[in-house]
Design a protein around this motif. Structure first.
Motif, PDB file in Angstrom:
ATOM      1  N   LYS A  48     -31.136  24.301 -15.505  1.00  0.00           N
ATOM      2  CA  LYS A  48     -30.604  23.143 -15.002  1.00  0.00           C
ATOM      3  C   LYS A  48     -31.504  22.197 -16.220  1.00  0.00           C
ATOM      4  N   SER A  49     -32.412  22.229 -15.391  1.00  0.00           N
ATOM      5  CA  SER A  49     -33.024  21.494 -15.184  1.00  0.00           C
ATOM      6  C   SER A  49     -34.577  21.728 -17.077  1.00  0.00           C
ATOM      7  N   THR A  50     -34.310  22.601 -17.195  1.00  0.00           N
ATOM      8  CA  THR A  50     -35.015  23.063 -19.273  1.00  0.00           C
ATOM      9  C   THR A  50     -33.774  22.809 -19.767  1.00  0.00           C
ATOM     10  N   LEU A  51     -32.042  22.724 -19.198  1.00  0.00           N
ATOM     11  CA  LEU A  51     -31.859  22.037 -20.513  1.00  0.00           C
ATOM     12  C   LEU A  51     -31.891  20.924 -20.685  1.00  0.00           C
ATOM     13  N   ALA A  52     -32.438  19.726 -19.151  1.00  0.00           N
ATOM     14  CA  ALA A  52     -32.551  18.318 -19.406  1.00  0.00           C
ATOM     15  C   ALA A  52     -33.494  18.752 -19.418  1.00  0.00           C
ATOM     16  N   ARG A  53     -35.006  19.155 -19.750  1.00  0.00           N
ATOM     17  CA  ARG A  53     -36.070  18.786 -20.160  1.00  0.00           C
ATOM     18  C   ARG A  53     -35.733  19.367 -21.642  1.00  0.00           C
ATOM     19  N   LEU A  54     -34.454  20.269 -22.574  1.00  0.00           N
ATOM     20  CA  LEU A  54     -34.628  20.609 -23.876  1.00  0.00           C
ATOM     21  C   LEU A  54     -33.273  19.086 -24.650  1.00  0.00           C
ATOM     22  N   VAL A  55     -33.137  18.611 -23.923  1.00  0.00           N
ATOM     23  CA  VAL A  55     -31.990  16.977 -23.890  1.00  0.00           C
ATOM     24  C   VAL A  55     -32.779  16.535 -24.743  1.00  0.00           C
ATOM     25  N   MET A  90     -33.842   8.891 -18.805  1.00  0.00           N
ATOM     26  CA  MET A  90     -33.568  10.312 -17.944  1.00  0.00           C
ATOM     27  C   MET A  90     -33.595   8.972 -16.885  1.00  0.00           C
ATOM     28  N   VAL A  91     -32.928   9.557 -15.810  1.00  0.00           N
ATOM     29  CA  VAL A  91     -33.295   9.156 -14.175  1.00  0.00           C
ATOM     30  C   VAL A  91     -33.669  10.191 -13.723  1.00  0.00           C
ATOM     31  N   PHE A  92     -34.893  10.572 -13.128  1.00  0.00           N
ATOM     32  CA  PHE A  92     -34.833  11.452 -12.098  1.00  0.00           C
ATOM     33  C   PHE A  92     -34.926  12.035 -11.179  1.00  0.00           C
ATOM     34  N   ALA A 172     -29.915  12.517 -16.302  1.00  0.00           N
ATOM     35  CA  ALA A 172     -30.094  12.500 -14.997  1.00  0.00           C
ATOM     36  C   ALA A 172     -29.690  14.342 -14.269  1.00  0.00           C
ATOM     37  N   ASP A 173     -30.889  13.995 -13.485  1.00  0.00           N
ATOM     38  CA  ASP A 173     -31.687  15.585 -12.500  1.00  0.00           C
ATOM     39  C   ASP A 173     -31.429  15.115 -11.452  1.00  0.00           C
ATOM     40  N   GLU A 174     -30.499  15.433 -10.697  1.00  0.00           N
ATOM     41  CA  GLU A 174     -30.375  15.662  -9.355  1.00  0.00           C
ATOM     42  C   GLU A 174     -30.525  14.280  -8.954  1.00  0.00           C
ATOM     43  N   PRO A 175     -30.105  13.216  -9.327  1.00  0.00           N
ATOM     44  CA  PRO A 175     -29.839  11.230  -9.003  1.00  0.00           C
ATOM     45  C   PRO A 175     -30.102  11.456  -7.698  1.00  0.00           C
ATOM     46  N   LEU A 204     -25.220  15.512 -16.183  1.00  0.00           N
ATOM     47  CA  LEU A 204     -25.763  15.260 -14.712  1.00  0.00           C
ATOM     48  C   LEU A 204     -25.732  16.757 -14.194  1.00  0.00           C
ATOM     49  N   ILE A 205     -27.485  16.991 -14.529  1.00  0.00           N
ATOM     50  CA  ILE A 205     -27.756  18.195 -13.725  1.00  0.00           C
ATOM     51  C   ILE A 205     -27.192  18.422 -11.788  1.00  0.00           C
ATOM     52  N   SER A 206     -26.307  18.821 -10.900  1.00  0.00           N
ATOM     53  CA  SER A 206     -26.578  18.839 -10.230  1.00  0.00           C
ATOM     54  C   SER A 206     -26.157  20.745  -9.620  1.00  0.00           C
ATOM     55  N   HIS A 207     -26.890  20.650  -8.007  1.00  0.00           N
ATOM     56  CA  HIS A 207     -25.689  22.083  -7.690  1.00  0.00           C
ATOM     57  C   HIS A 207     -25.112  21.092  -6.468  1.00  0.00           C
TER      58      HIS A 207
END
Length: 257
Positions: A48-55, A90-92, A172-175, A204-207
């Motif tokens: 998931k986070s790798t996806l965010a970094r590539l975007v 991005m929102v970390f 937004a990675d686990e915002p 939105l990246i989330s678990h």
């Protein structure tokens, strides 16, 4: 995203041996319409986070493409990529670690604007007051420092920083994962209000399935770097088809009375 593959190189196991590869993403493709929200869920290590970094064009994929508004971000010359960053911010995850404690709120939220242009001091002050108001903070907060705010307020500052360039896409990675449950709801409601007001698009990246259900129009389930299921959150979580999605849904705590 089109057929995105990515891997990381691990340390050598032998002094003169090759560095082994750790595959992370395997042919991921997705599309988000303007003004909509796509949630990406999966366990830790799913990519998931790798996806965010590539975007965000913070890393370059091994193959595949990432296009925003018709531009392939990873093929743009550096100057054009720098200019294009106005359209995606991005929102970390961590509202405590993502804000420089030595900088004032005004300097923090205007950092993307200063990196993209050369605004005047008056313009910076005006834009800072504008975005702080949009996230429910006061113009007077611009002169304060991160330690003077709660976790929820710090995340509002981080959201204000993402809004300062008036982006089309916010990743937004686990915002809200570092926030208390009551504060999570406030931040998610704020994101929904901003989307309705400005038409911003969210990845939105989330678990947390509840977080994704609250904000997203569509959900993509990632397992081991592969998309195993996607659909509207209500339908997907009510009737998951893939065994991995069924496991995720079954793991959600339920109140027993």
């Amino acid at each position: 995203m089109r057929d995105l593959h990515h891997h990381y190189r691990l340390p050598r196991r032998r002094l003169l041996g090759p560095r082994p590869l750790l595959p992370v993403l395997h042919g991921v493709s997705l599309e988000i319409a303007a003004g909509r929200s796509l949630g990406v869920v999966g366990e830790s290590g799913s990519g998931k986070s790798t996806l965010a970094r590539l975007v965000m064009a913070l890393e370059t994929p091994a193959s595949g493409s990432v296009q925003l508004l018709g531009r392939d971000l990873h093929r743009l010359p550096p100057a054009q990529l720098r200019s294009a960053r106005r359209d995606f911010q991005m929102v970390f995850q961590d509202p405590y670690g993502s804000l420089d404690p030595r900088q004032s709120v005004e300097r923090i939220v205007t950092e993307p604007l200063r990196a993209l242009a050369r605004p005047t001091r008056a313009e910076l002050r005006e834009r800072a007051a504008e975005v702080l108001a949009q996230v429910g903070l006061r113009a007077g907060d611009a002169g304060k420092y991160p330690h003077e705010f709660s976790g929820g307020q710090r995340q509002r500052i981080a959201i204000a920083r993402a809004l300062i360039t008036r982006p089309r896409l916010i990743v937004a990675d686990e915002p809200v994962s570092a926030l208390d449950v009551s504060v999570q709801a406030q931040v998610l409601n704020l994101l929904a209000e901003l989307q309705e007001r400005h038409g911003v698009t969210y990845l939105l990246i989330s678990h947390d399935l509840a977080v994704v259900s609250h904000l997203c129009d569509e959900v993509l389930v990632l397992q081991g770097g592969r998309v195993v299921e996607r659909g509207a959150p209500r339908e997907l979580f009510a009737r998951p088809q893939h065994p991995y999605t069924q496991t995720l849904v079954a793991a959600v705590p339920r109140l027993v009375v």
